[in-house]
Scaffold this motif. Structure first.
Motif, short mmCIF file in Angstrom:
data_model
loop_
_atom_site.label_atom_id
_atom_site.label_comp_id
_atom_site.label_asym_id
_atom_site.label_seq_id
_atom_site.Cartn_x
_atom_site.Cartn_y
_atom_site.Cartn_z
N GLY A 99 12.15 0.76 -0.96
CA GLY A 99 12.44 1.76 0.07
C GLY A 99 11.50 1.71 1.26
O GLY A 99 11.84 2.17 2.36
N ASP A 100 10.30 1.15 1.07
CA ASP A 100 9.31 1.09 2.15
C ASP A 100 9.16 -0.30 2.75
O ASP A 100 8.31 -0.51 3.63
CB ASP A 100 7.93 1.55 1.61
N MET A 101 9.98 -1.25 2.32
CA MET A 101 9.86 -2.61 2.86
C MET A 101 10.35 -2.68 4.29
O MET A 101 11.28 -1.97 4.69
CB MET A 101 10.65 -3.59 1.98
N LYS A 102 9.72 -3.52 5.08
CA LYS A 102 10.08 -3.69 6.49
C LYS A 102 11.05 -4.85 6.70
O LYS A 102 11.76 -4.90 7.70
CB LYS A 102 8.82 -3.93 7.32
N THR A 103 11.04 -5.80 5.77
CA THR A 103 11.84 -7.02 5.92
C THR A 103 13.20 -6.85 5.23
O THR A 103 13.25 -6.35 4.11
CB THR A 103 11.10 -8.21 5.30
N PRO A 104 14.29 -7.27 5.86
CA PRO A 104 15.60 -7.20 5.21
C PRO A 104 15.61 -7.95 3.88
O PRO A 104 15.07 -9.06 3.78
CB PRO A 104 16.54 -7.84 6.22
N SER A 118 0.82 -1.21 0.00
CA SER A 118 0.00 0.00 0.00
C SER A 118 0.85 1.26 0.00
O SER A 118 0.41 2.31 -0.47
CB SER A 118 -0.93 0.00 1.22
N SER A 119 2.08 1.15 0.51
CA SER A 119 2.97 2.31 0.50
C SER A 119 3.28 2.75 -0.93
O SER A 119 3.60 3.92 -1.17
CB SER A 119 4.27 1.98 1.22
N CYS A 120 3.14 1.81 -1.87
CA CYS A 120 3.37 2.15 -3.28
C CYS A 120 2.06 2.49 -3.99
O CYS A 120 1.96 3.50 -4.69
CB CYS A 120 4.07 0.99 -3.99
#
Length: 402
Positions: free
Chosen positions: A262-267, A243-245
């Motif tokens: 850039g908005d991902m939470k997982t490495p 949803s950030s995209c």
């Protein structure tokens, strides 16, 4: 006589050594040779391939300290975005489990050879077969003879693996190559946050899955249109994308990793070439056949061909550099002209090094937090690809990019 006896002893010792080596290689091949699992139960859930056949995967059980660790790899194979192209795929392994190999030999990243794959050799290793041609994202109710259910396939296989022990995972990696690598990126956060929220460490890995939009290079509209057609044809819904995209742009543009990482939470770790063979050939070279000689020998390239490669190399590096500011993204970006690394020794072993490390070493150090790795090759005297070892394919299958 003593000399003859010694000669005979040496001869038999050599034969014994050869026999032991042969048996070791054969045993290793058998350990890595994995039978197919056809998931018949998925059919009732509508989780089927393009031709309506059930999805499939290959699972080698973990052992020892790796018994509760899981490495999942999503097979790649391009996309189809029209009825005609997808209908063709129904006669191929990328559109039907009927044509999948009954057993496969795992590649370097999921090899059971400890020397070749020191950090993950004893994990549960799963190779998920590609048969939806939507990067495991499609979900469309359709009255045609082509079923577009990539997202359901992903969910059904994950559910089956959870029941087989993955629910107890301590460490896990969701990986993928090419179109499967794109799928791994797009499923990554949900995999870590919803599928395995209690695992100690969950990270994602993509091999040649960073497909760039390159808005300032010729053909950007064509590249965007292609993914727009994939999105529309397969019914890839905005709610299945970050949803950030989708809150910022059209959902189809969210298939370009540069817009979501850039908005991902997982490495996430990227294994990429700054001169990706598939992307250059299919998205940037005006005529694929005229580039064969050029890419085999830079000295015969025309000035315009060289400029195309330079422009692409600069754009791909800049795009990757823009997302390298976050410490959650590791990367190994070399300058070899290739697409795919996990299933060929070329590029996996000492033939490709960055900062003195192989791809295997870089991934292992990054996953276990031994050291962070984020390297982009800028060492070339000219902004062109290096003369690296060539290899044939990034996957088991053929006819990947129809």
């Amino acid at each position: 006589m003593a000399i003859n006896i010694q000669t005979a002893v040496d001869h038999w010792l050599r034969l014994l050594v050869c026999l032991v080596i042969s048996m070791t290689i054969h045993a290793s091949a058998n350990l890595n040779n994995v039978n197919i699992t056809i998931l018949q139960s998925a059919v009732a859930k509508g989780a089927v391939c393009l031709d309506g056949s059930p999805p499939a995967y290959y699972h080698a059980k973990g052992f020892g300290e790796g018994a509760n660790n899981w490495f999942l790899e999503l097979q790649g194979g391009g996309w189809c975005n029209t009825e005609e192209k997808c209908l063709y795929r129904t006669t191929q392994s990328t559109g039907s489990s009927k044509y999948k190999e009954k057993n496969i030999t795992f590649g370097q990243i999921d090899s059971q050879n400890q020397t070749e794959n020191p950090d993950f050799y004893n994990w549960n290793r799963v190779y998920i077969g590609y048969c939806d041609c939507s990067s495991y994202l499609g979900n469309l109710e359709s009255n045609t003879n082509i079923t577009r259910r990539g997202a359901r396939i992903f969910d059904a296989i994950i559910e089956d693996l959870l029941a087989k022990g993955m629910s107890n995972a301590e460490n896990a990696i969701l990986a993928g190559d090419s179109a499967g690598g794109l799928g791994a990126i797009l499923h990554c956060d949900r995999f870590s946050q919803e599928v395995l929220p209690n695992a100690k460490r969950v990270k994602c890995l993509t091999d040649s899955g960073f497909f760039i939009h390159a808005k300032h290079l010729p053909g950007a509209d064509k590249r965007a249109e292609y993914f727009a057609n994939v999105t529309a044809y397969h019914g890839i819904h905005a709610d299945s994308l970050p949803s950030s995209c989708t809150s910022r742009m059209n959902a189809s543009l969210c298939l370009f990793p540069e817009n979501i990482i850039g908005d991902m939470k997982t490495p996430l770790f990227l294994v990429e070439s700054a001169f990706d063979e598939y992307q250059l050939t299919h998205n940037f070279f005006s005529n694929e056949s005229t580039w064969t000689n050029c890419t085999s020998n830079l000295e015969v390239c025309t000035p315009s061909q060289l400029q195309t490669m330079k422009d692409y190399g600069i754009a791909s590096r800049q795009t990757l550099q823009e997302i390298s500011d976050t410490t959650s993204v590791g990367m190994f970006v070399h300058s070899c002209y290739r697409h795919g690394h996990f299933y060929e020794h070329a590029g996996w072993d000492q033939s490709t090094l960055l900062a003195g490390k192989t791809i295997a070493q870089a991934i292992g150090d990054w996953f276990y937090d031994r050291s962070f790795f984020q390297e982009i090759d800028y060492d070339n005297e000219l902004p062109l690809f290096r003369n690296c070892s060539k290899f044939t394919s990034c996957s088991h299958e053929t006819n990947l990019y129809a």
